[in-house]
Design an enzyme around this catalytic site. Structure first.
Site, PDB file in Angstrom:
ATOM      1  N   ASP A  61      90.085  31.145  32.253  1.00  0.00           N
ATOM      2  CA  ASP A  61      88.929  30.191  31.431  1.00  0.00           C
ATOM      3  C   ASP A  61      89.518  29.521  30.484  1.00  0.00           C
ATOM      4  O   ASP A  61      90.771  29.822  30.566  1.00  0.00           O
ATOM      5  CB  ASP A  61      87.917  30.648  32.004  1.00  0.00           C
ATOM      6  CG  ASP A  61      88.289  32.259  30.809  1.00  0.00           C
ATOM      7  OD1 ASP A  61      89.416  32.110  29.974  1.00  0.00           O
ATOM      8  OD2 ASP A  61      87.377  32.867  30.426  1.00  0.00           O
ATOM      9  N   GLU A  99      78.434  33.262  32.827  1.00  0.00           N
ATOM     10  CA  GLU A  99      77.494  33.009  31.907  1.00  0.00           C
ATOM     11  C   GLU A  99      75.948  33.854  32.335  1.00  0.00           C
ATOM     12  O   GLU A  99      75.779  33.313  33.311  1.00  0.00           O
ATOM     13  CB  GLU A  99      77.092  32.389  30.774  1.00  0.00           C
ATOM     14  CG  GLU A  99      78.695  32.188  29.558  1.00  0.00           C
ATOM     15  CD  GLU A  99      78.432  33.216  28.753  1.00  0.00           C
ATOM     16  OE1 GLU A  99      78.137  33.891  29.125  1.00  0.00           O
ATOM     17  OE2 GLU A  99      79.246  32.897  27.628  1.00  0.00           O
ATOM     18  N   ASN A 157      78.752  40.971  26.880  1.00  0.00           N
ATOM     19  CA  ASN A 157      76.621  40.408  27.654  1.00  0.00           C
ATOM     20  C   ASN A 157      76.821  40.480  28.757  1.00  0.00           C
ATOM     21  O   ASN A 157      76.111  39.808  30.017  1.00  0.00           O
ATOM     22  CB  ASN A 157      75.759  38.847  27.384  1.00  0.00           C
ATOM     23  CG  ASN A 157      77.103  37.242  27.739  1.00  0.00           C
ATOM     24  OD1 ASN A 157      78.681  38.174  27.887  1.00  0.00           O
ATOM     25  ND2 ASN A 157      76.682  36.564  27.577  1.00  0.00           N
ATOM     26  N   HIS A 185      79.660  39.219  31.031  1.00  0.00           N
ATOM     27  CA  HIS A 185      80.410  37.668  31.647  1.00  0.00           C
ATOM     28  C   HIS A 185      81.089  38.052  31.884  1.00  0.00           C
ATOM     29  O   HIS A 185      82.110  39.901  31.210  1.00  0.00           O
ATOM     30  CB  HIS A 185      79.597  36.676  30.925  1.00  0.00           C
ATOM     31  CG  HIS A 185      80.585  36.061  29.742  1.00  0.00           C
ATOM     32  ND1 HIS A 185      80.528  35.629  28.679  1.00  0.00           N
ATOM     33  CD2 HIS A 185      82.195  37.489  29.578  1.00  0.00           C
ATOM     34  CE1 HIS A 185      81.239  35.768  27.975  1.00  0.00           C
ATOM     35  NE2 HIS A 185      83.083  36.856  28.134  1.00  0.00           N
TER      36      HIS A 185
HETATM   37  P1  PGA Z   1      87.206  40.208  24.262  1.00  0.00           P
HETATM   38  O1  PGA Z   1      86.607  39.293  25.748  1.00  0.00           O
HETATM   39  O2  PGA Z   1      88.586  40.415  25.558  1.00  0.00           O
HETATM   40  O3  PGA Z   1      88.114  39.708  23.681  1.00  0.00           O
HETATM   41  O4  PGA Z   1      86.439  41.384  24.280  1.00  0.00           O
HETATM   42  C1  PGA Z   1      85.810  39.857  27.388  1.00  0.00           C
HETATM   43  C2  PGA Z   1      85.452  38.383  27.805  1.00  0.00           C
HETATM   44  O5  PGA Z   1      84.634  37.792  27.287  1.00  0.00           O
HETATM   45  O6  PGA Z   1      85.301  38.414  29.345  1.00  0.00           O
END
Ligand code: PGA
Length: 241
Positions: free
Chosen positions: A67, A143, A136, A138
């Site tokens: 992404d 999302e 959350n 995702h």
């Molecule tokens: P993070 O993000 O590794 O910075 O916790 C993971 C994500 O949001 O997919």
């Protein structure tokens, strides 16, 4: 689904690096799906170290990133392209033409998304997809919503994700509100998946994703349908399992 519970972040990263290294050794032209974020930083540090010690060769490896924020140039320090160059791509012998990063500045985003899917298919599909998880639930920037998209697409970020990611920016106002991401289908078509999570803030998402119902409100719950997924979490992220 294989679930491994590591003592801490370092052990999670070591186990993850061993798994990715094994994939690279078994198939020298593997197609890797890569994630950004705090979670895989340790993994990338160890892969760079293995490369520097002559234990890994990336010369035939192909990468596709999950992404990117819309509107951020690859030179922007908070862009995911910048992160990948800083943490992995600039430190191993990947060929530039084998690196694929979603283009957050594409003029025609629909055309870009379609081309990205075609490029993944042309490369033979993703052999191993590395994933983090949002608090959350995702994966990539898929999302929680009342529906999920199959292929690479643009998405509006949730307030929770904007809030969570604001720690990397000077202020919350600077966090882009839109992104481009591989879809759920793109991710689930990977031959193998490696899901990583560490820290207490991920415990609920990990529990819901691995033990709860499959629901578009927890996109990672769809990983329960995959045939070959390894989950490596530290004790804190596993604390509600
Ligand atoms: P993070 O993000 O590794 O910075 O916790 C993971 C994500 O949001 O997919």
């Amino acid at each position: 689904m294989k679930i491994r519970i590591a003592e801490d972040y370092d052990q999670m990263s070591t186990w993850a690096a061993e798994l990715v290294a094994q994939q690279i050794k078994e198939k020298h032209n593997s197609v890797l799906g890569l994630a950004t974020g705090s979670t895989p930083e340790g993994l990338y540090r160890l892969l760079v170290q293995m490369y520097q010690e002559g234990k890994l060769d990336f010369s035939h490896i192909i990468t596709f990133n999950l992404d990117e924020y819309l509107g951020l140039a690859p030179t922007h320090p908070q862009s995911y392209a910048y992160f990948m160059h800083q943490h992995l791509l600039d430190h191993v012998n990947l060929k530039p033409e084998n690196i694929h990063l979603p283009d957050g500045l594409a003029q025609d985003l629909d055309a870009f998304c379609q081309k990205y899917e075609e490029q993944i298919i042309a490369a033979g599909g993703i052999d191993l997809q590395v994933l983090g998880i949002g608090r959350n639930g995702h994966i990539g920037f898929n999302e929680p919503h009342h529906y999920l998209s199959v292929g690479t697409h643009t998405v509006r970020l949730t307030e929770d994700t904007i809030e969570a990611n604001s720690r990397f920016f000077n202020s919350k106002d600077e966090v882009p509100h839109q992104a481009v991401t591989m879809g759920m289908g793109t991710i689930l078509k990977a031959k193998k998946i490696l899901l990583l999570a560490n820290g207490k803030t991920k415990a609920k998402a990990i529990k819901d994703a691995l033990c709860g119902r499959i629901t578009t409100r927890i996109p990672a719950s769809f990983l329960q349908l995959h045939r070959d997924i390894t989950v490596i979490v530290d004790k804190e992220a596993a604390s509600l399992l």
